[in-house]
Design an enzyme around this catalytic site. Sequence first.
Site, short mmCIF file in Angstrom:
data_model
loop_
_atom_site.label_atom_id
_atom_site.label_comp_id
_atom_site.label_asym_id
_atom_site.label_seq_id
_atom_site.Cartn_x
_atom_site.Cartn_y
_atom_site.Cartn_z
CD GLN A 1 -3.18 1.08 1.27
OE1 GLN A 1 -3.68 -0.03 1.46
NE2 GLN A 1 -3.91 2.12 0.97
CG PHE A 2 1.66 3.76 -3.64
CD1 PHE A 2 1.78 5.13 -3.85
CD2 PHE A 2 0.64 3.07 -4.27
CE1 PHE A 2 0.88 5.80 -4.68
CE2 PHE A 2 -0.25 3.72 -5.09
CZ PHE A 2 -0.13 5.09 -5.30
CB THR A 3 -1.94 5.48 -0.49
OG1 THR A 3 -2.53 4.42 0.25
CG2 THR A 3 -2.25 5.32 -1.98
#
Length: 150
Positions: free
Chosen positions: A78-80
Amino acid sequence: MIALLQRVSHGSVVVDGQTIGAIDAGLLVLLCAERGDTEKEADQLLSKLLSYRVFSDEAGKMNRSLKDTGGGLLLVPQFTLAADTNSGTRPSFTPAAAPDDARRLFHYALEQARKLHPVVASGQFGADMKVSLTNDGPVTFWLQTRKNGN
């Protein structure tokens, strides 16, 4: 690296209508690599989340870790989580690792987790995932490693 860990009674990841990862009781962990992260940060974070005491003992106190319970571990990229939200109304993802680095570190963390823990499932890097969970508690913690080893 950043991990948002949630104690769950169930968690699953669906891609294109197919369940690709699922666990019963354990931890669902959203995992993010930041710029400059290496395998060292991945190892530190993995060690901490496997040992983090978020499960209740016989007295009802959070004194048991995932290692202690043998529960499932569901790792979801989850890069966010690395979003910079300090200005404006649109997040900047500059703090996130470049996609190739992030993919490599996620797969490294997943491989290490599978060596260290008996029940490990995962999401799919870069996919449009549908993540479902039943948060147990709710219990949610933010863990982050720093480049200086903290």
